[in-house]
Design an enzyme around this catalytic site. Sequence first.
Site, PDB file in Angstrom:
ATOM      1  N   ASP A 105       0.846  -1.199   0.000  1.00  0.00           N
ATOM      2  CA  ASP A 105       0.000   0.000   0.000  1.00  0.00           C
ATOM      3  C   ASP A 105       0.879   1.245   0.000  1.00  0.00           C
ATOM      4  O   ASP A 105       2.013   1.210   0.479  1.00  0.00           O
ATOM      5  CB  ASP A 105      -0.851   0.071   1.279  1.00  0.00           C
ATOM      6  CG  ASP A 105      -1.775  -1.109   1.416  1.00  0.00           C
ATOM      7  OD1 ASP A 105      -2.135  -1.705   0.393  1.00  0.00           O
ATOM      8  OD2 ASP A 105      -2.124  -1.428   2.567  1.00  0.00           O
TER       9      ASP A 105
HETATM   10  N1  URA Z   1      -1.006  -5.851   4.096  1.00  0.00           N
HETATM   11  C1  URA Z   1      -1.498  -4.607   4.080  1.00  0.00           C
HETATM   12  O1  URA Z   1      -2.509  -4.312   4.724  1.00  0.00           O
HETATM   13  N2  URA Z   1      -0.845  -3.669   3.366  1.00  0.00           N
HETATM   14  C2  URA Z   1       0.284  -3.919   2.683  1.00  0.00           C
HETATM   15  O2  URA Z   1       0.848  -3.020   2.049  1.00  0.00           O
HETATM   16  C3  URA Z   1       0.786  -5.235   2.703  1.00  0.00           C
HETATM   17  C4  URA Z   1       0.118  -6.180   3.410  1.00  0.00           C
END
Ligand code: URA
Length: 256
Positions: A105
């Site tokens: 993310d």
């Molecule tokens: N899980 C998440 O919530 N975000 C990420 O970026 C990776 C794994």
Amino acid sequence: MQDSDATRLNRLLAAAGVSSRRGSDVLIAAGRVTIDGVVAEVGARVTPGQKVAVDGRIVHAQRQIYLMLHKPGGVVTTASDPQGRPTVIDAVHVRERVFPVGRLDVSTTGLLLLTNDGALADRLMHPRGGIRKTYHALVRGIVSDETASRLAAGVDLDDGPTAPAEVRVAGRDAYGSVLELVLREGRNRQVRRMCEAVGHPVRALRRTGYGPLRLGELAEGASRRLTERELTDIRRVTGLDVEVRSAHARRGRQAR
Ligand code: URA
């Protein structure tokens, strides 16, 4: 496909460092070169996406490159962003065209692998591969051991229950708790949704491990090439090392 996209086979082999153009023609004439598994003829042309092999060994037109980036926050895991935000491609400074293996993310920091090795990337991202991904999550509230066990056993999300994971509470203080989670799945925003589901929203998330790779002391925003050892280890978890070794063995047997 435009014919102008096609490259002469001898030129491609030369660019890949197999032999000179003339030397490559000799290899082709000897029937040692295949395009998509079919023995090639002198003068043949290759279009992007076709697999060229010499003595059964795939030739890579571009030097293969494997980078570990400590992804900073605010950077998107795509090649280009319509909103003009900085991307992980901007964050690594290499001439080769590389792409990220999986995604984090925008606000997640941590270990991201980038490569131009499509075969390895496909294996690593395939859900059946079940690559272990290690995360450190700073969450709100004091997480009890019982809640950590619930997270480990699997929680119900709107796209189905999560698979068993390894979860431990690495620290607790007045500001919240730090969880270490090892997941084999890679669903969208999975860690955030899991923690939210048990009442402990994530405040900060960092990926510290990807299969056998560890982020270690790599500074946020920095990147480096994988070591030979790391490359061997990551190939081993995908099974690609076995395929390379058995192709070598086959060729050895044929040569005897
Ligand atoms: N899980 C998440 O919530 N975000 C990420 O970026 C990776 C794994």
